[in-house]
Design a protein around this motif. Sequence first.
Motif, short mmCIF file in Angstrom:
data_model
loop_
_atom_site.label_atom_id
_atom_site.label_comp_id
_atom_site.label_asym_id
_atom_site.label_seq_id
_atom_site.Cartn_x
_atom_site.Cartn_y
_atom_site.Cartn_z
N ALA A 87 0.82 -1.22 0.00
CA ALA A 87 0.00 0.00 0.00
C ALA A 87 0.86 1.27 0.00
O ALA A 87 0.33 2.38 0.07
N GLY A 88 2.19 1.08 -0.02
CA GLY A 88 3.08 2.24 -0.13
C GLY A 88 3.60 2.79 1.18
O GLY A 88 4.20 3.87 1.22
N HIS A 89 3.39 2.06 2.27
CA HIS A 89 3.84 2.54 3.58
C HIS A 89 5.23 1.98 3.94
O HIS A 89 5.60 0.89 3.51
N GLU A 90 5.94 2.74 4.75
CA GLU A 90 7.24 2.30 5.28
C GLU A 90 7.00 1.58 6.60
O GLU A 90 6.21 2.05 7.43
N VAL A 91 7.67 0.46 6.81
CA VAL A 91 7.48 -0.33 8.03
C VAL A 91 8.74 -0.32 8.87
O VAL A 91 9.84 -0.56 8.37
N VAL A 92 8.57 -0.02 10.16
CA VAL A 92 9.67 -0.05 11.12
C VAL A 92 9.31 -1.08 12.20
O VAL A 92 8.19 -1.08 12.72
N LEU A 93 10.25 -1.94 12.52
CA LEU A 93 10.00 -3.03 13.46
C LEU A 93 10.77 -2.80 14.76
O LEU A 93 11.98 -2.59 14.76
N LEU A 94 10.04 -2.83 15.89
CA LEU A 94 10.64 -2.77 17.21
C LEU A 94 10.15 -3.97 18.01
O LEU A 94 9.00 -4.01 18.45
N GLU A 95 11.02 -4.97 18.17
CA GLU A 95 10.64 -6.20 18.84
C GLU A 95 11.46 -6.41 20.11
O GLU A 95 12.61 -5.98 20.20
N LYS A 96 10.84 -7.09 21.09
CA LYS A 96 11.52 -7.50 22.33
C LYS A 96 12.21 -6.34 23.03
O LYS A 96 13.28 -6.51 23.63
N TYR A 97 11.63 -5.17 22.96
CA TYR A 97 12.26 -4.03 23.62
C TYR A 97 12.15 -4.18 25.14
O TYR A 97 11.16 -4.70 25.66
N LYS A 98 13.19 -3.76 25.82
CA LYS A 98 13.26 -3.94 27.28
C LYS A 98 12.95 -2.65 28.05
O LYS A 98 12.49 -2.69 29.19
N GLU A 99 13.22 -1.52 27.43
CA GLU A 99 13.04 -0.23 28.10
C GLU A 99 12.00 0.61 27.38
O GLU A 99 11.93 0.61 26.15
N MET A 100 11.23 1.37 28.15
CA MET A 100 10.24 2.26 27.56
C MET A 100 10.89 3.31 26.68
O MET A 100 10.30 3.77 25.69
N THR A 101 12.13 3.67 27.00
CA THR A 101 12.84 4.68 26.20
C THR A 101 12.99 4.24 24.74
O THR A 101 12.97 5.07 23.83
N GLU A 102 13.13 2.92 24.52
CA GLU A 102 13.23 2.40 23.15
C GLU A 102 11.94 2.66 22.38
O GLU A 102 11.97 3.06 21.20
N LEU A 103 10.82 2.45 23.03
CA LEU A 103 9.52 2.70 22.38
C LEU A 103 9.32 4.18 22.15
O LEU A 103 8.86 4.60 21.08
N LEU A 104 9.68 5.00 23.12
CA LEU A 104 9.51 6.45 23.00
C LEU A 104 10.33 7.00 21.82
O LEU A 104 9.87 7.89 21.11
N GLU A 105 11.51 6.46 21.63
CA GLU A 105 12.37 6.90 20.52
C GLU A 105 11.78 6.45 19.18
O GLU A 105 11.73 7.21 18.21
N ALA A 106 11.32 5.18 19.14
CA ALA A 106 10.84 4.61 17.88
C ALA A 106 9.54 5.25 17.39
O ALA A 106 9.29 5.35 16.19
N VAL A 107 8.72 5.72 18.34
CA VAL A 107 7.40 6.23 17.97
C VAL A 107 7.42 7.70 17.58
O VAL A 107 6.42 8.23 17.08
N LYS A 108 8.54 8.35 17.76
CA LYS A 108 8.64 9.81 17.56
C LYS A 108 8.14 10.28 16.19
O LYS A 108 7.45 11.29 16.08
#
Length: 305
Positions: free
Chosen positions: A26-47
Motif C-alpha cells: 500500500a506504499g507505507h514504510e514499516v519499522v520493526l521494534l521487537e523485544k524491547y526492554k526499556e520504555m525509552t526504546e519505544l519512545l524513541e521509535a514512535v517519535k
Amino acid sequence: MKVLIATEKPFAPSAVQGITKELTTAGHEVVLLEKYKEMTELLEAVKDADAMIVRSDKVTPEVLDAAKQLKIVVRAGAGYDSIDTAYAKEKNVIVENTPGQNSNAVAELVFGMLVYAVRNFYNGKAGTELMGKKLGILAFGNVGRNVARIAKGFGMEVYAYDAFCPVEAIEADGVHACKSQEELFQSSDIVSLHIPATPQTVKSINYQLVNMLPKKGILVNTARKEVINEEELLKLMEEREDLKFMTDIMPDADIEFKKFDGRYFSTPKKMGAQTAEANTNAGIAAAKQINAFFATGDTTFQVNK
C-alpha cells in the motif's frame, strides 16, 4: 506513511512478513521494534511514526506525547485496556482493535484447560467427561460464540448471559439465554468468562457469585485478570474443596492459589491468542485497517469515539 510495529512479545516471523507485505504494497514504510526492554526504546521509535501496531504493549500518555505524528494505533487483538484510549482521543489519535481474529484460539484453549481439569490434571485417577455437563458462557461475543460451537461438539448443554446481546441472538445459536449473571452461575457446572475489564466488571467475579456454582463447579478465565476478585475467590476455595479455577492469566495471588493442589491451574503467561494462526490473522487485520484508514479514512473498528 511510517508504520511502527512495536511488540515486546513479537509476532511470529511469518506474521511479520504478512503484515509487512500488506503495508508496503500500500506504499507505507514499516519499522520493526521487537523485544524491547526499556520504555525509552519505544519512545524513541514512535517519535516519527504515523501509525502503530501493538499487541499487549502499553500505550500510555507518555508514549502518546512522544508520538508527534501519530494518527492511529491498532491493537492486534480484541482487548485494548493496555492503551489509554481517552488520552489518545484528546490527542486526536484513533485507537482500533481487531475483534474476532483470536476468537477460535481462545475458545480452543478453554477446552484444553477444561479437559485437563475434569481429568484431574492427568494424575492417574478417574476423572469425569464434559459430555452432558452444563457450560455457562459469560459474554456472548466472538469468543463466546466459538466456545458455544465447540461445546456442542463435546455434547454439552450451553447457557449464556450477555447484558448487551439480545436474547434472540443467543437463542438463535441454540444456546439457553439466562436473564442474569446469577442465573448463569446457578444453572452451570462450568462457567467460562469472556467479559472485558471495565469499571463495571473489575472484581465482579466475587465470592457471592462464584459460590452459586453447584458442587464440583469449575471457573475458567481467559478474559482479563482484573475481573476476578482474587481475595474473595481465595476465601471461597478455602471453604469449598470441590471448586476448581483454571486461568490463562496468572493472578497476582498465584502463590496463594497454588496451595489448592489439583484445583488450580494457570499458564505462565497469557496464552489465549498464542497460536500461529491467531498471530497472523490479528496482525494482518491490523495492517489492513491501517491501509483502509489512510486510503479512505475508514474507522470501522475505532474504540475511542
